[in-house]
Design a protein around this motif. Structure first.
Motif, PDB file in Angstrom:
ATOM      1  N   LEU A 137     -18.567  26.598  -8.771  1.00 16.49           N
ATOM      2  CA  LEU A 137     -17.641  26.910  -9.858  1.00 16.49           C
ATOM      3  C   LEU A 137     -16.260  27.009  -9.227  1.00 16.49           C
ATOM      4  O   LEU A 137     -16.032  27.861  -8.361  1.00 16.49           O
ATOM      5  CB  LEU A 137     -18.035  28.228 -10.521  1.00 16.49           C
ATOM      6  CG  LEU A 137     -17.217  28.637 -11.738  1.00 16.49           C
ATOM      7  CD1 LEU A 137     -17.456  27.697 -12.911  1.00 16.49           C
ATOM      8  CD2 LEU A 137     -17.536  30.069 -12.147  1.00 16.49           C
ATOM      9  N   ILE A 247     -22.385  25.257 -19.057  1.00 16.74           N
ATOM     10  CA  ILE A 247     -22.194  24.873 -17.663  1.00 16.74           C
ATOM     11  C   ILE A 247     -22.287  23.358 -17.539  1.00 16.74           C
ATOM     12  O   ILE A 247     -23.275  22.750 -17.969  1.00 16.74           O
ATOM     13  CB  ILE A 247     -23.254  25.549 -16.766  1.00 16.74           C
ATOM     14  CG1 ILE A 247     -23.160  27.069 -16.899  1.00 16.74           C
ATOM     15  CG2 ILE A 247     -23.104  25.107 -15.317  1.00 16.74           C
ATOM     16  CD1 ILE A 247     -21.807  27.654 -16.533  1.00 16.74           C
ATOM     17  N   GLY A 253     -13.792  24.111 -13.275  1.00 15.73           N
ATOM     18  CA  GLY A 253     -14.119  25.319 -14.010  1.00 15.73           C
ATOM     19  C   GLY A 253     -13.742  25.322 -15.475  1.00 15.73           C
ATOM     20  O   GLY A 253     -14.487  25.857 -16.306  1.00 15.73           O
ATOM     21  N   ASN A 256     -16.320  24.461 -18.067  1.00 19.58           N
ATOM     22  CA  ASN A 256     -17.494  25.331 -18.174  1.00 19.58           C
ATOM     23  C   ASN A 256     -17.159  26.455 -19.153  1.00 19.58           C
ATOM     24  O   ASN A 256     -16.676  27.516 -18.761  1.00 19.58           O
ATOM     25  CB  ASN A 256     -17.876  25.876 -16.801  1.00 19.58           C
ATOM     26  CG  ASN A 256     -18.326  24.773 -15.852  1.00 19.58           C
ATOM     27  OD1 ASN A 256     -19.509  24.611 -15.593  1.00 19.58           O
ATOM     28  ND2 ASN A 256     -17.377  24.002 -15.329  1.00 19.58           N
TER      29      ASN A 256
END
Length: 411
Positions: A137, A247, A253, A256
């Motif tokens: 992430l 996700i 990131g 997500n």
């Protein structure tokens, strides 16, 4: 996200010293007597953690702002999985109230763009399937400081000056989105994108599309996307997107989606600002537009995490992390002379899958003196981490090895 100028304690002391010297020139006695020694100014105090993440470990974090918190390089460690209490924070909009966690299984997400569209609770999602995936992430702007440091002539890249700490490797558990789509009759129409909408609080008085966190990614990710309710074996905290987060393994990131409340299979990308013009790869000084590449897949990358300081002459273990973005990382090389020569490092610990990072180590004898430590990774398709990344106006997707190289003094 820029920082406002402040007069810190160091600046105040410097100003006070200047006044004392100026006063001394007006007095013969003062000119003949040496000024008393002054203790060095203390560094500015670290910013405290915001209340919503007060449970995190402050010793391992750098607080840039209430919405941007970075993991210290030396706190990344070698155990592969990043503890939640030291995982970075990046929010585009304020989180919703923590009351949404009172009934996690009751959180509802609308599934659209399928033949049988429905709104499902997390409890219902749990009955449709289960998958676990380890992913890196990483904030899209991780490494932005290395771009900012290179600009001259008044050029600027705004945003948090992340170095390497806006990243972590975490394990997610949830339902495969593909299983949800199949349970609802499959895609309806010519779906080309997966569009997720977050449940953040929108500031009043603004157009929703200007601030809403809504991102579209190519439908080719349908086999890997999961709707996760668990991170590192625990229910996802509010700070990291609980009770439910979309996700997209291998993607940066922002894709997500936290507090995901709608997942739609769409023919077009969303026209929300965060997709249409933000997070686009454009030149410095240019504006973002839908015609430019979107910040989606993460590039191959690595950096060294130790030694940072206090290295002694003799045998040292040079360690770090490496990942391939959409592909597995296959090789890491380390240099102790700023890239003049390279030696292959060994991976440490288990392989958690192609979307996770790998820890690496190179035992090396270092003589006393100054050394420039660098690492470069190669992914399974043979893509090699470059020395420099091409500068872009948002400071996104930095993956050059030169920027995060470390200069260490060996005693």
């Amino acid at each position: 996200m820029g920082d406002k100028g402040v007069i810190d304690r160091r600046g105040f002391l410097a100003g006070g010293t200047g006044l004392a010297v100026a006063a001394g020139f007006g007095s013969a006695a003062s000119a003949q007597e040496p000024a008393p020694a002054q203790a060095p100014a203390a560094p500015p105090a670290a910013k405290p953690l915001p209340a919503y993440v007060a449970w995190k470990d402050p010793e391992t974090l750098i607080v840039h702002s209430n919405q941007t918190i970075e993991t210290k390089r030396g706190a990344i460690g070698t155990s592969l999985v990043t503890d939640e209490d030291r995982l970075y924070i990046r929010n585009n909009v304020n989180p919703p109230p923590d009351s949404i966690l009172a009934d996690r299984d009751g959180w509802r997400v609308e599934i659209a763009g399928v033949r049988e569209p429905r709104t499902l609770t997390v409890a219902e999602l749990k009955g449709l399937g289960l998958a676990t995936v380890a992913t890196v992430l990483q904030c899209s702007g991780n490494g932005r400081k290395y771009f900012q440091d290179k600009l001259t002539g008044g050029q600027k890249i705004s945003g948090t000056p992340w170095t390497v700490g806006a990243a972590g490797c975490v394990i997610w558990s949830g339902v495969p989105l593909k299983a949800v789509v199949e349970a609802l009759g499959g895609a309806d129409g010519k779906a080309r994108f997966i569009t997720g909408t977050g449940g953040e609080e929108l500031p009043p008085g603004l157009k929703p599309k200007d601030v809403i966190v809504e991102r579209s990614v190519p439908i080719s990710n349908l086999d890997s996307v999961i709707l996760a309710w668990e991170m590192n074996g625990k229910p996802i905290s509010l700070a990291h997107g609980g009770p439910l987060r979309m996700i997209v393994p291998g993607y940066s990131g922002v894709n997500n989606i936290k507090y995901v409340k709608t997942v739609a299979l769409t023919e077009q990308e969303t026209d929300a600002k965060i997709q249409a013009s933000s997070y686009r790869m454009h030149g410095v000084g240019e504006k973002g537009s839908p015609s430019q590449p979107s910040v989606w897949e993460q590039p191959v990358r690595s950096w060294i995490t130790a030694p940072l300081e206090g290295a002694k002459a003799g045998r040292n273990q040079i360690v770090g992390v490496a990942f391939g973005g959409m592909n597995a990382v296959s090789r890491v090389e380390v240099s102790v002379d700023g890239g003049a020569t390279w030696r292959e490092a060994a991976f440490v610990g288990p392989d958690l899958g192609r979307f996770a990072w790998r820890a690496f180590v190179l035992p090396v004898d270092l003589p006393a003196g100054r050394h420039v430590l660098a690492s470069r990774a190669t992914d399974a398709k043979g893509t090699v981490q470059p020395e420099e990344s091409e500068i872009n106006g948002g400071g996104y997707s930095h993956n050059g090895w030169r920027g995060p190289a470390l200069t260490v003094e060996v005693a």
